[in-house]
Enzyme design. Structure first.
Site, short mmCIF file in Angstrom:
data_model
loop_
_atom_site.label_atom_id
_atom_site.label_comp_id
_atom_site.label_asym_id
_atom_site.label_seq_id
_atom_site.Cartn_x
_atom_site.Cartn_y
_atom_site.Cartn_z
N ASP A 142 11.49 1.07 -8.82
CA ASP A 142 11.05 1.13 -7.43
C ASP A 142 10.76 -0.27 -6.91
O ASP A 142 11.13 -0.64 -5.81
CB ASP A 142 9.82 2.03 -7.29
CG ASP A 142 8.64 1.60 -8.15
OD1 ASP A 142 8.86 0.91 -9.18
OD2 ASP A 142 7.49 1.93 -7.82
N ARG A 155 4.16 -5.04 -8.60
CA ARG A 155 2.82 -4.50 -8.82
C ARG A 155 2.76 -3.73 -10.14
O ARG A 155 3.74 -3.68 -10.89
CB ARG A 155 2.42 -3.61 -7.65
CG ARG A 155 3.27 -2.36 -7.53
CD ARG A 155 2.82 -1.51 -6.35
NE ARG A 155 3.65 -0.35 -6.21
CZ ARG A 155 4.13 0.10 -5.05
NH1 ARG A 155 3.88 -0.55 -3.94
NH2 ARG A 155 4.87 1.18 -5.01
N ASP A 156 1.63 -3.09 -10.39
CA ASP A 156 1.48 -2.35 -11.65
C ASP A 156 2.21 -1.02 -11.55
O ASP A 156 1.61 0.04 -11.58
CB ASP A 156 -0.01 -2.13 -11.94
CG ASP A 156 -0.74 -1.47 -10.78
OD1 ASP A 156 -0.13 -1.32 -9.69
OD2 ASP A 156 -1.91 -1.09 -10.95
N GLU A 157 3.52 -1.12 -11.39
CA GLU A 157 4.33 0.08 -11.30
C GLU A 157 5.69 -0.24 -11.93
O GLU A 157 5.89 0.02 -13.09
CB GLU A 157 4.44 0.55 -9.84
CG GLU A 157 4.88 1.99 -9.76
CD GLU A 157 4.39 2.72 -8.50
OE1 GLU A 157 3.64 2.15 -7.71
OE2 GLU A 157 4.80 3.89 -8.34
N ASP A 203 14.10 6.93 -5.65
CA ASP A 203 14.49 5.65 -5.05
C ASP A 203 15.98 5.40 -5.30
O ASP A 203 16.73 5.02 -4.40
CB ASP A 203 13.65 4.50 -5.63
CG ASP A 203 12.16 4.71 -5.37
OD1 ASP A 203 11.67 5.83 -5.60
OD2 ASP A 203 11.49 3.76 -4.93
N TRP A 241 13.73 13.73 -5.61
CA TRP A 241 13.54 13.00 -6.87
C TRP A 241 14.26 13.76 -8.00
O TRP A 241 15.13 13.19 -8.67
CB TRP A 241 12.04 12.83 -7.17
CG TRP A 241 11.45 11.66 -6.43
CD1 TRP A 241 11.11 10.44 -6.96
CD2 TRP A 241 11.17 11.57 -5.02
NE1 TRP A 241 10.63 9.62 -5.97
CE2 TRP A 241 10.66 10.26 -4.78
CE3 TRP A 241 11.30 12.43 -3.94
CZ2 TRP A 241 10.28 9.84 -3.51
CZ3 TRP A 241 10.92 11.99 -2.67
CH2 TRP A 241 10.42 10.73 -2.46
N GLU A 247 9.16 -1.96 1.08
CA GLU A 247 8.89 -0.56 0.75
C GLU A 247 8.58 0.24 2.01
O GLU A 247 9.08 1.35 2.21
CB GLU A 247 7.69 -0.48 -0.20
CG GLU A 247 7.24 0.94 -0.49
CD GLU A 247 6.14 0.99 -1.53
OE1 GLU A 247 5.37 0.02 -1.63
OE2 GLU A 247 6.07 1.99 -2.26
N HIS A 277 11.59 -3.20 -2.36
CA HIS A 277 11.93 -1.81 -2.72
C HIS A 277 13.32 -1.56 -2.13
O HIS A 277 13.52 -1.79 -0.94
CB HIS A 277 10.96 -0.87 -1.99
CG HIS A 277 9.98 -0.16 -2.83
ND1 HIS A 277 8.98 -0.80 -3.51
CD2 HIS A 277 9.80 1.17 -3.09
CE1 HIS A 277 8.23 0.12 -4.15
NE2 HIS A 277 8.73 1.32 -3.90
C1 BGC Z 1 6.95 4.38 -5.65
C2 BGC Z 1 8.06 5.00 -4.87
C3 BGC Z 1 8.25 6.36 -5.44
C4 BGC Z 1 7.03 7.13 -5.04
C5 BGC Z 1 7.06 8.60 -5.26
C6 BGC Z 1 5.73 5.15 -5.33
O1 BGC Z 1 4.60 4.69 -5.92
O2 BGC Z 1 6.83 3.03 -5.42
O3 BGC Z 1 9.07 4.22 -4.53
O4 BGC Z 1 9.44 6.97 -5.19
O5 BGC Z 1 5.88 6.52 -5.54
O6 BGC Z 1 5.83 9.17 -5.40
#
Ligand code: BGC
Length: 882
Positions: A458, A462-464, A471, A526, A741, A762
């Site tokens: 995504d 960040r912490d992801e 996406d 998703w 994003e 994003h």
């Molecule tokens: C992500 C998104 C993702 C979404 C869905 C986010 O935190 O960055 O791009 O698809 O959560 O919950």
């Protein structure tokens, strides 16, 4: 006509491949008119048996041609050439030879163990990176030497002090429960007579590092760093030695005190161990490794290219911020790291803090949430060149903290940004007469580069940084034009569907590799990615295997995973959905809660997926299932219409997304209703959002296509050219160099969107580039793999020219157009060998052409531009201005 780009499977570099019967593909170079392959000859040379065979294939097939010879064995080499003959009986020359080398196919081929350093089960602190080493003797002259290597963690390997290969962050990230990719390297040049040393440094990477938001989780797949490596040496006398990771290896620690994906590295130059990976080094006080447990069945050769350092970018500017921080600007939001020259007294600690944007003249680090994105270097009094290796950052700005107080400011020439991503082959280019639109396209490319690091993520900062399926669902068609992503995504998809199938409810995880705790949550868009992404990859590549491999995962999702309402087969209306994620009017902290009914979105996608299942089943020769899915789709359409569509073609969510999905997925019972819906969509765009965007993740990739379908391309151009927020060009006017994003990740006053989820990199909204390729340039596949090409440029807006190139699986396809004086349009299209195209020029009927260059000048009357706003001139509105 020349044969070019001979390749096997989706490998760019076929050293250590995992297929004993690799399928062959080739492209055509040259623009000979009407060139169709009638047959081909494939020559396979097998050095091991000195055998050369030529196979004749009397078909026009030039993609994924089955391996004609007997299966290759582990570590076997074959040299392949191809030539083709056309329907006019003209032969091409033989292609350049392609050397294909197989890796280790069977678990039994691994005669070595997983070695581990210290165990670490703590969920609170990072793993200290470990150095592993072992010596070995070479008494004979080697003729061939290979290293097969992987890690639980991320590694760099060395022989006699030289780094092996140019991969970074190897072996990459996969669904480690199901697959672990290993790399194959030629190490002959690094070997020397006598004592040799193999060394490897392993850091936690994704395997046992902290991953996930809200503090995340450590040790998701294991709590110990591990290494597996095997060297196979063949000597001049044909004898062989195999040695691998075993009890004789030792481990210790080096200057790297910490290396985390989110937080960055801490490197203490005072602890550097000169020559630790050479034979001169004394390892007496190093410790013996432990032997770990590994299922060798999960070791796999990679399907795609590795991650590499792709580009370096010089610093553009450096200055002191209002709070006296030294900030360097690289001029481009990018993903990778910074290499720098540092100097200062021993013990001095310099922090390199990365950020994507500035706010009030300072690095905005709040959007990074709990990711520190900081590399720390502790100096030893000597000048040092530092470059991180086991982390990555998403940044444009670097803040240098801790610079020696008495020396002058850092010299920006000493700082270079290193761009890192999976080293995919670039395939698509687009340029038009509008520089702002070109910058938007450039931003899409940068967001793809920044989020294609081993898995499609995504965001990169960040912490992801997770493999969110939705996406990629939005972006996959765009990705397939810009780069060749097939190898990389083949590995990723296999992981995703294996994770899905391991789950009793057959629901794909929302992110893959799955880092989320608890049972997976079924969500439309998703979850639908297990159907739509293989389909998009098939459409782009023509490779049936990419759908066939996932057919059972697709049927599992459609038949078992989706939570249905018992009565009509639509989604259970009470089941929570992510909806049209990030629609611009959704509350900043509740991004799924936009104005479009999320269940309607889910159901529209369900019907689209059921349609795709019918098509996919047919392609795979499953007529019965295809028929069943078609009837199911028809029944669902009725149910959808009953629930959401009025007789007069209004859709119950009166929004851009609801109307666009219903138009594009053909959800109206009759065309009169579709036309009414189209008028309503036009009205909403003109009167309600005033040419601005009203769509999120679900609607954005579809909106332009839906408007083009109903003859409203010029209206969409008007939206595309809009520069106020929310629009595609608004971020460009704010200086964006990547796709954001949120439509308003940065607000017009320069402040960062204060929500807890704001990234500046994003790719999802970058799906617009797919519309640009297919409609502005007018270049898209008419048949899977671009066997037939649809060329249908639709000039519009204030554009006066456009040029797009695409390296299709068959060869280069190209469209150039330009408005000429006197209301004429010039179009030039190149069609590669062994394909055909349907060319449709504005106002003309389609014409079928074969390979070659086709040039046309046609009468062309530009449509009214800009399309008129809906309100009369005495009610002007700011947003009506183009
Ligand atoms: C992500 C998104 C993702 C979404 C869905 C986010 O935190 O960055 O791009 O698809 O959560 O919950």
């Amino acid at each position: 006509m020349k044969i070019s780009n001979l390749r096997v499977e989706h490998h760019a570099e076929p050293l250590g491949i995992g297929e004993p019967n690799p399928r062959l593909s080739w492209s055509f170079e040259g623009l000979e008119p009407n060139w169709q392959q009638q047959a081909c000859e494939i020559e396979v040379q097998r050095p091991a048996s000195s055998q050369v065979d030529v196979f004749t294939n009397p078909t026009s097939q030039s993609l994924y041609v089955p391996w004609p010879a007997t299966a290759l064995a582990s570590r076997e080499i074959a040299i392949v050439r191809v030539r083709a003959v056309s329907t006019a009986r003209e032969y091409t020359d033989w292609s350049m030879p392609l050397t294909v080398e197989v890796g280790l196919l069977q678990p039994e081929d691994w005669a070595c163990s997983l070695i581990q350093g210290p165990g670490q089960s703590s969920n609170t602190s990072p793993h200290i990176p470990v150095l592993f080493r072992r010596t070995f003797e070479l008494h004979k002259s080697p003729q061939k030497a290979r290293l097969y290597i992987s890690a639980q963690g991320v590694y760099e390997s060395f022989i006699n002090g030289c780094k092996i290969g140019d991969h970074v962050l190897a072996p990459g990230w996969t669904s480690y429960d199901h697959q672990l990719t290993y790399q194959t390297f030629d190490i002959l040049p690094q070997l020397k007579p006598g004592t040799n040393v193999i060394g490897a440094e392993v850091a936690e990477g994704w395997f046992c590092g902290r991953l996930g938001f809200g503090g995340g989780e450590r040790n998701i797949w294991g709590s110990t760093l591990g290494l597996i490596a095997q060297i196979c040496i063949t000597y001049d006398d044909s004898t062989e030695d195999i040695l691998g990771t075993d009890q004789a290896w030792k481990y210790s620690y080096g200057p790297l005190l910490r290396a985390e994906i989110y937080d960055g590295e801490v490197f203490d130059t005072r602890a550097m161990l000169a020559g630790w990976n050479t034979s001169e080094f004394q390892d007496r006080d190093w410790q013996s490794v432990k032997i770990g447990v590994l299922d060798y069945g999960i070791l796999r050769a990679p399907d795609g290219p590795p991650m590499r350092r792709i580009q370096e970018i010089a610093a553009k500017n450096g200055w002191e911020s209002p709070s006296k921080k030294f900030i360097i600007d690289f001029g481009q939001n990018l993903v990778g790291w910074v290499r720098c020259k540092l100097h200062g007294p021993s013990g001095l600690k310099i922090d390199l803090i990365h950020a994507e944007v500035l706010e009030n003249g300072e690095c905005a680090t709040k959007p990074l949430r709990q990711a520190k994105c900081t590399d720390t270097v502790i100096l030893n009094g000597q000048p040092v060149i530092y470059e991180p290796r086991f982390t990555f950052h998403g940044f444009r700005y670097l803040q240098v903290d801790g610079w020696p107080a008495n020396s002058k400011s850092p010299d920006i020439q000493d700082f270079k940004a290193v761009v890192v991503h999976t080293d995919m082959v670039r395939t698509g280019w687009f340029e038009c007469s509008d520089s702002v639109l070109n910058r938007l396209h450039e931003n899409v490319i940068w967001s793809m580069r920044g989020n294609f690091l081993s898995v499609p993520t995504d965001c990169p900062q960040r912490d992801e940084r997770l493999g969110w399926t939705g996406d990629l669902q939005a972006f996959a068609p765009t990705a397939c034009f810009l780069y060749n992503p097939y190898g990389m995504l083949r590995t990723w998809l296999r992981g995703l569907t294996k994770e899905q199938q391991a789950d009793p409810s057959k629901v794909p995880p929302l992110v893959s590799p799955n880092t989320l705790k608890g049972p997976p949550h079924p969500a439309a868009v998703w979850g639908d990615s297990v159907v739509s992404i293989p389909w998009d990859l098939f459409r782009g590549s023509g490779d049936r295997a990419l759908v066939a491999d996932h057919y059972s995962a697709m049927t599992d999702w459609i038949q078992k995973g989706i939570r249905r309402d018992d009565a009509g087969g639509l989604w259970d209306p009470g089941h929570p959905q992510l909806g049209d994620w990030l629609e611009p009017t959704a509350p900043p902290d509740d991004p799924g809660n936009g104005p479009t009914d999320e269940v309607l979105v889910a159901n529209a996608f369900l019907i689209r997926m059921t349609d795709l299942m019918a098509q996919i089943s047919l392609i795979l020769g499953r007529e019965k299932q295809s028929h069943e899915y078609s009837s199911e789709a028809a029944a669902l359409r009725q149910e959808f219409a009953r629930n959401y569509i009025t007789d007069q073609g209004r859709v119950v969510s009166d929004t851009q997304t609801a109307l666009a999905l219903s138009i594009q997925f053909s959800l109206f019972p009759n065309s009169a209703q579709e036309q009414k819906a189209a008028s309503r969509l036009v009205h909403l765009i003109k009167a309600k959002t005033r040419f601005k965007i009203g769509t999120g993740f679900a609607g954005t990739p579809i909106l332009g296509h839906a408007l083009t379908k109903v003859g409203q391309t010029q209206l969409f151009y008007r939206m595309l050219f809009h520069k106020k927020c929310p629009s595609w060009l608004y971020p460009v006017t704010m200086g964006a160099t990547t796709v954001w994003e949120r439509w308003d990740s940065m607000r017009p006053d320069g402040t960062v969107n204060p929500s807890n989820m704001t990234s500046f990199n994003h790719y999802a909204f970058g799906a617009i580039a797919n519309w640009m390729h297919s409609n502005i340039a007018g270049l898209q596949p008419a048949e899977p793999g671009w066997k037939k090409i649809c060329i249908r440029p639709i000039p519009g807006g204030s554009l006066t020219s456009c040029h797009a190139r695409f390296l299709s699986p068959y060869g280069l396809a190209e469209v150039k157009w330009k408005l000429l004086d006197g209301q004429k349009l010039y179009v030039e299209a190149s069609v590669p060998g062994n394909t055909t195209a349907e060319i449709t020029l504005p106002g003309e009927s389609p014409r079928d052409v074969e390979s070659g260059v086709h040039k046309y000048t046609v009468d062309y009357e530009p449509p009214i531009w800009p399309p008129l706003p809906i309100y009369p001139p005495f009610m002007p509105h700011d947003d009506d201005e183009p």
